[in-house]
Design a protein around this motif. Structure first.
Motif, PDB file in Angstrom:
ATOM      1  N   UNK A 200     -53.734  -7.250  -1.583  1.00  0.00           N
ATOM      2  CA  UNK A 200     -53.469  -8.059  -2.796  1.00  0.00           C
ATOM      3  C   UNK A 200     -54.743  -7.824  -3.969  1.00  0.00           C
ATOM      4  N   UNK A 201     -55.551  -7.093  -3.556  1.00  0.00           N
ATOM      5  CA  UNK A 201     -56.893  -7.070  -4.323  1.00  0.00           C
ATOM      6  C   UNK A 201     -57.305  -5.576  -4.505  1.00  0.00           C
ATOM      7  N   UNK A 202     -56.888  -4.749  -5.350  1.00  0.00           N
ATOM      8  CA  UNK A 202     -57.132  -3.365  -5.525  1.00  0.00           C
ATOM      9  C   UNK A 202     -58.647  -3.155  -5.725  1.00  0.00           C
ATOM     10  N   UNK A 203     -59.530  -4.117  -6.321  1.00  0.00           N
ATOM     11  CA  UNK A 203     -60.874  -3.662  -6.584  1.00  0.00           C
ATOM     12  C   UNK A 203     -61.611  -3.713  -5.314  1.00  0.00           C
ATOM     13  N   UNK A 204     -61.210  -4.664  -4.361  1.00  0.00           N
ATOM     14  CA  UNK A 204     -61.911  -4.546  -3.137  1.00  0.00           C
ATOM     15  C   UNK A 204     -61.362  -3.297  -2.205  1.00  0.00           C
ATOM     16  N   UNK A 205     -60.389  -2.925  -2.226  1.00  0.00           N
ATOM     17  CA  UNK A 205     -59.980  -1.677  -1.679  1.00  0.00           C
ATOM     18  C   UNK A 205     -60.852  -0.400  -2.218  1.00  0.00           C
ATOM     19  N   UNK A 206     -60.709  -0.289  -3.669  1.00  0.00           N
ATOM     20  CA  UNK A 206     -61.757   0.615  -4.088  1.00  0.00           C
ATOM     21  C   UNK A 206     -63.116   0.650  -3.839  1.00  0.00           C
ATOM     22  N   UNK A 207     -63.629  -0.481  -3.593  1.00  0.00           N
ATOM     23  CA  UNK A 207     -65.018  -0.921  -3.404  1.00  0.00           C
ATOM     24  C   UNK A 207     -65.220  -0.165  -1.973  1.00  0.00           C
ATOM     25  N   UNK A 208     -64.404  -0.333  -1.000  1.00  0.00           N
ATOM     26  CA  UNK A 208     -64.558   0.279   0.513  1.00  0.00           C
ATOM     27  C   UNK A 208     -64.476   1.561   0.429  1.00  0.00           C
ATOM     28  N   UNK A 209     -63.228   2.163  -0.212  1.00  0.00           N
ATOM     29  CA  UNK A 209     -63.405   3.364  -0.453  1.00  0.00           C
ATOM     30  C   UNK A 209     -64.556   4.335  -1.206  1.00  0.00           C
ATOM     31  N   UNK A 210     -65.106   3.533  -2.002  1.00  0.00           N
ATOM     32  CA  UNK A 210     -66.349   4.246  -2.742  1.00  0.00           C
ATOM     33  C   UNK A 210     -67.643   4.076  -1.839  1.00  0.00           C
ATOM     34  N   UNK A 211     -67.699   3.147  -1.078  1.00  0.00           N
ATOM     35  CA  UNK A 211     -68.734   2.736   0.056  1.00  0.00           C
ATOM     36  C   UNK A 211     -68.715   3.831   1.093  1.00  0.00           C
ATOM     37  N   UNK A 212     -67.631   4.338   1.424  1.00  0.00           N
ATOM     38  CA  UNK A 212     -67.597   5.532   2.618  1.00  0.00           C
ATOM     39  C   UNK A 212     -67.452   6.743   1.801  1.00  0.00           C
ATOM     40  N   UNK A 213     -67.546   6.819   0.301  1.00  0.00           N
ATOM     41  CA  UNK A 213     -67.431   8.216  -0.149  1.00  0.00           C
ATOM     42  C   UNK A 213     -65.943   8.800  -0.050  1.00  0.00           C
ATOM     43  N   UNK A 214     -65.109   8.214  -0.041  1.00  0.00           N
ATOM     44  CA  UNK A 214     -63.634   8.824   0.375  1.00  0.00           C
ATOM     45  C   UNK A 214     -63.371   9.372  -1.080  1.00  0.00           C
ATOM     46  N   UNK A 215     -62.885  10.674  -1.097  1.00  0.00           N
ATOM     47  CA  UNK A 215     -62.245  11.340  -2.378  1.00  0.00           C
ATOM     48  C   UNK A 215     -60.986  11.693  -1.996  1.00  0.00           C
ATOM     49  N   UNK A 216     -60.648  11.834  -0.646  1.00  0.00           N
ATOM     50  CA  UNK A 216     -59.315  12.178  -0.457  1.00  0.00           C
ATOM     51  C   UNK A 216     -58.421  11.163   0.084  1.00  0.00           C
ATOM     52  N   UNK A 217     -58.021  10.431  -1.019  1.00  0.00           N
ATOM     53  CA  UNK A 217     -57.296   9.303  -0.714  1.00  0.00           C
ATOM     54  C   UNK A 217     -55.839   9.593  -0.568  1.00  0.00           C
ATOM     55  N   UNK A 218     -55.295  10.540  -1.080  1.00  0.00           N
ATOM     56  CA  UNK A 218     -53.989  11.214  -0.618  1.00  0.00           C
ATOM     57  C   UNK A 218     -53.767  11.336   0.822  1.00  0.00           C
ATOM     58  N   UNK A 219     -54.902  12.059   1.342  1.00  0.00           N
ATOM     59  CA  UNK A 219     -54.825  12.434   3.122  1.00  0.00           C
ATOM     60  C   UNK A 219     -54.896  10.871   3.711  1.00  0.00           C
ATOM     61  N   UNK A 220     -55.916   9.920   3.183  1.00  0.00           N
ATOM     62  CA  UNK A 220     -55.729   9.127   3.769  1.00  0.00           C
ATOM     63  C   UNK A 220     -54.528   8.072   3.975  1.00  0.00           C
ATOM     64  N   UNK A 221     -53.782   7.934   2.648  1.00  0.00           N
ATOM     65  CA  UNK A 221     -52.548   7.485   2.682  1.00  0.00           C
ATOM     66  C   UNK A 221     -51.550   8.050   3.650  1.00  0.00           C
TER      67      UNK A 221
END
Length: 497
Positions: A200-221
């Motif tokens: 329910x909180x997109x900023x928190x998800x973005x923070x986690x992805x940023x913390x682990x340097x995730x650029x391949x979000x399509x692959x994650x999903x």
């Protein structure tokens, strides 16, 4: 590739929420991912809720991997029981005269003790971790826990505003009054009591992805879709029972499990039916009349279903969603069968001027058929039969279809056989069913209000239901429904009195 693990161990509820659609890999109690240690393979780990503390030994390989990841500075997010696992200790003795203490991993400096909440919540944010960076607004989600009192010296992340605690209103208007999230000193290990925080909180998800340097979000999903297929492929956890393809009804069919009072076994019956129906390929939705959605979690443990935002049916000011909107959403969903657990007796609250305020009124509103159950362990089989006859006849007077009467915890088959004619001769109910009393022994882990282990409770519930009830007959008791009306207090009173 970025890898985000999801703990998959006895007692966990990994289908309860989507976790932001982030998990790419499942981690069992052996602590391995693709044959390698999780601490080497994963960039982050999510630990879901459930009965992790009650269902598992503290010294399993996964827990050693969690400690290793914490020391390495990798992000770990524990939700509800996942938070408890990361704490120092947990008192699970809610009805015990002395604390029953379970050891946690000691990563976040807090302790837990009994406190019940089951609210949709907003939570005030404190910026002590990467997870809440730039989160200026309150976060949203829901609570559903029994051991929710958090105390300690860890850095505070969240305070939740709750309406009710321990079955009573808080009466604290506007206060953020419940400590509901913390992190370790380094800020990489987070614990929270807020379910749905990643959904329910997109900023928190973005923070986690940023913390682990995730650029391949399509692959994650895309990987997450495969994880969900894996989760949905098994009833419960580590049972080896496969879920077949979904039946796919055009409209879901509904069935309420009502009773003549608390301790009748509604939760046990609903849980067993949820597992048995899922095993036959039905997609099962679970609802609870009133606010205490904890009661449907064991069923969701078996079905791997989500805790929907309409799972708690409003009575008065208690609950999450009104019955009209809930029926509308379900009738436009892909669920096959909807099981609804009543609250206390079906008539508890029926003469309260807040309308609706009882399970009977919810059934009346939409012509929802019912299995009416009673435990026979307190007053005996004969007393339960007399009480059920009275309840069934009043429900008929109110226009509720009682499809079956079920005597639970039956200790003597001969006495049961003797009361069946009495029930049939004094009601219009054709189906009189029974469930036997569980064999005596150590019952710890079987009682939701004292201590529950989802792995034990659910396996016994499903076995007892499948071995003693004709599941096809139960399926035929469920019917399609449409919302009709909420009856006024005067209309109800005229029928009851």
């Amino acid at each position: 590739m970025t890898k985000i693990g999801l703990a998959y161990i006895n007692g966990a509820v990994p289908g309860f929420e989507d976790f932001g659609n982030l998990p790419t890999d499942v981690v069992g109690e052996n602590g391995l991912v693709n044959g390698n240690k999780a601490s080497k393979e994963l960039d982050a780990l999510i630990i879901p809720g459930g009965t992790l503390i009650e269902s598992n030994e503290i010294d399993i390989p996964l827990n050693r991997e969690i400690k290793h990841m914490a020391r390495d500075g990798k992000p770990i997010i524990g939700i509800c029981a996942g938070f408890q696992l990361l704490s120092n200790q947990i008192d699970i003795g809610r009805k015990s005269p002395v604390p029953i203490l379970k050891e946690g991993l000691g990563i976040i400096d807090v302790d837990f003790s009994p406190l019940i909440t089951s609210d949709r919540v907003v939570a005030k944010v404190y910026n002590n971790s990467f997870l809440v960076k730039n989160q200026k607004e309150d976060v949203t989600g829901f609570h559903t826990h029994t051991y929710g009192k958090v105390e300690g010296d860890a850095k505070i992340l969240f305070y939740s505003k709750v309406q009710r605690m321990n079955y009573g209103d808080t009466n604290k208007k506007g206060d953020y009054n419940l400590f509901s999230g913390a992190c370790n000193d380094d800020g990489n290990v987070i614990g929270t009591m807020i379910h749905g925080i990643l959904d329910e909180n997109p900023i928190i998800v973005n923070n986690l992805l940023e913390q682990i340097d995730a650029t391949n979000t399509d692959e994650i999903y895309n990987r997450n879709k495969e994880v969900k297929k894996y989760l949905k492929g098994e009833i419960g956890i580590n049972t080896g029972i496969k879920i077949p393809s979904i039946k796919g009804n055009k409209m879901p069919k509904y069935l309420m499990i009502g009773s003549n009072g608390s301790d009748s076994g509604k939760t046990f019956i609903l849980t067993g039916l949820a597992g048995a129906l899922t095993k036959r390929g039905y997609k099962v939705a679970l609802l609870k009349v009133g606010p205490d959605v904890r009661d449907i979690i064991p069923g969701l443990y078996l079905t791997k279903g989500k805790m929907e935002d309409f799972a708690s049916v409003k009575i008065g000011h208690l609950g999450w969603a009104d019955i009209e909107s809930t029926i509308d959403r379900l009738n436009n969903s892909d669920y096959d069968i909807v099981l609804i657990e009543g609250v206390m007796s079906v008539f508890t609250g029926i003469l309260n001027e807040k309308v609706p305020f009882s399970a009977a009124e919810i059934a009346m509103s939409s012509n929802i058929p019912m299995i009416l159950a009673s435990g026979v362990n307190k007053g005996g089989i004969e007393s339960a039969a007399i009480d059920l006859v009275s309840h069934a006849n009043m429900l008929e007077k109110l226009g509720v279809s009682v499809e079956a009467i079920l005597l639970n915890k039956v200790y003597n088959d001969k006495i049961f056989d003797n009361v069946v004619p009495y029930i049939k001769n004094n009601t219009h109910v054709e189906n009189v069913l029974k469930l036997p009393k569980l064999k005596s022994g150590d019952m710890r882990g079987f009682i939701p209000e004292v201590e529950i282990r989802y792995d034990l409770f659910t396996s016994h519930a499903m076995d007892l239901i499948e071995n003693n009830l004709d599941i096809d007959s139960v399926i035929n008791m469920a019917h399609e429904v449409e919302f009709n009306k909420i009856y006024s207090f005067d209309e109800i009173k005229s029928k009851v009195i």
